[in-house]
Design a protein around this motif. Structure first.
Motif: not given
Length: 261
Positions: A3, A19, A23, A28, A30, A253
């Motif tokens: 991401v 953030y 995530l 994920h 990021a 997220a």
């Protein structure tokens, strides 16, 4: 999945960006690329106004940068002691309006009591202000950026709430944006999702993102931090896969995680 976050880094450089952290908790990977750079302006004028609370009906902050400008004024003039002793209390006897939790937290660090941190957008905040304020107050003081949207000033003006604005920072494209985007796509490939955090971010990044992702553009899940950014993306013809319910790390997220399922 990968991401890409097109946003500003945390103000506290040492702390992980919330953030990215959120995530990663969804599994994920990021990466954050800063999109904007800021230059502070008119700080002497701003400082004078900050130390004359009696001339204003309250304060409005819609970005962390405007609050940073306050901190610069206090440090620059060596006026923090005077601020702590009397000025902040004079402001606290009036309304201090904010958009979003990040701005609210910075406002609290100045010793001020914010109102409206759950509003999320200038549009919703303006409705709160109109509900709360009379039209015969001294003007509310709104330190802002050079590319502020006119939503809030227009709504207040149309409803007779007096407002005084002062540009305290100028927004420009981050000098390394193009280079950083190119490096990211070369090293990581096209990300599964790209999140935009402001209309300016859309303006400065979109052409490069389109060019670098080529045929894979339509496979990317594009995410927006809120309705204003979503509208800017849609206006450029992007298919927006998800919008955060509120402008927080948790909400964004969760929205991206759902879109990537």
């Amino acid at each position: 999945m990968h991401v890409l976050l097109l946003k500003e880094p945390r103000d506290e450089e040492s702390a992980p960006d919330p953030y990215m952290k959120e995530l990663e908790s969804h599994g994920h990977k990021a990466t954050l690329i800063p999109v904007l750079s800021f230059k502070f302006v008119s700080l002497n004028t701003f400082s004078d106004k900050l130390f004359q609370p009696e001339k204003h009906g309250g304060l409005i902050f819609t970005s962390p940068r405007a609050v940073e400008a306050v901190k610069m004024c206090l440090d620059m003039g060596g006026r923090r002691e005077e601020w702590n002793k009397s000025i902040k209390d004079k402001w606290n006897s009036k309304s201090i309006y904010v958009v979003g939790k990040a701005t609210a937290a910075l406002v609290q660090s100045l010793g001020l009591k914010p109102l409206g941190e759950d509003t999320g957008t200038a549009d919703v905040l303006s409705r709160l202000i109109i509900e709360r304020e009379d039209t015969d107050i001294p003007p509310l003081f709104f330190p802002c950026g050079s590319i502020k949207r006119e939503v809030l000033p227009t709504a207040l003006r149309e409803n007779g709430v007096p407002l005084e604005t002062l540009t305290v920072y100028q927004t420009a494209e981050h000098p390394d944006l193009e280079k950083n985007l190119k490096n990211y796509f070369t090293e990581q490939g096209t990300p599964a999702s790209i999140a935009f955090f402001s209309p300016s971010g859309v303006k400065f990044c979109l052409e490069a993102v389109r060019r670098l992702s080529g045929d894979q553009l339509n496979e990317i899940k594009f995410a927006a931090i809120g309705p204003t950014t979503r509208d800017a993306m849609a206006a450029e013809g992007l298919c927006v896969s998800c919008t955060a319910e509120k402008p927080t790390a948790e909400h964004l997220a969760a929205a991206i995680a759902t879109a990537l399922q």
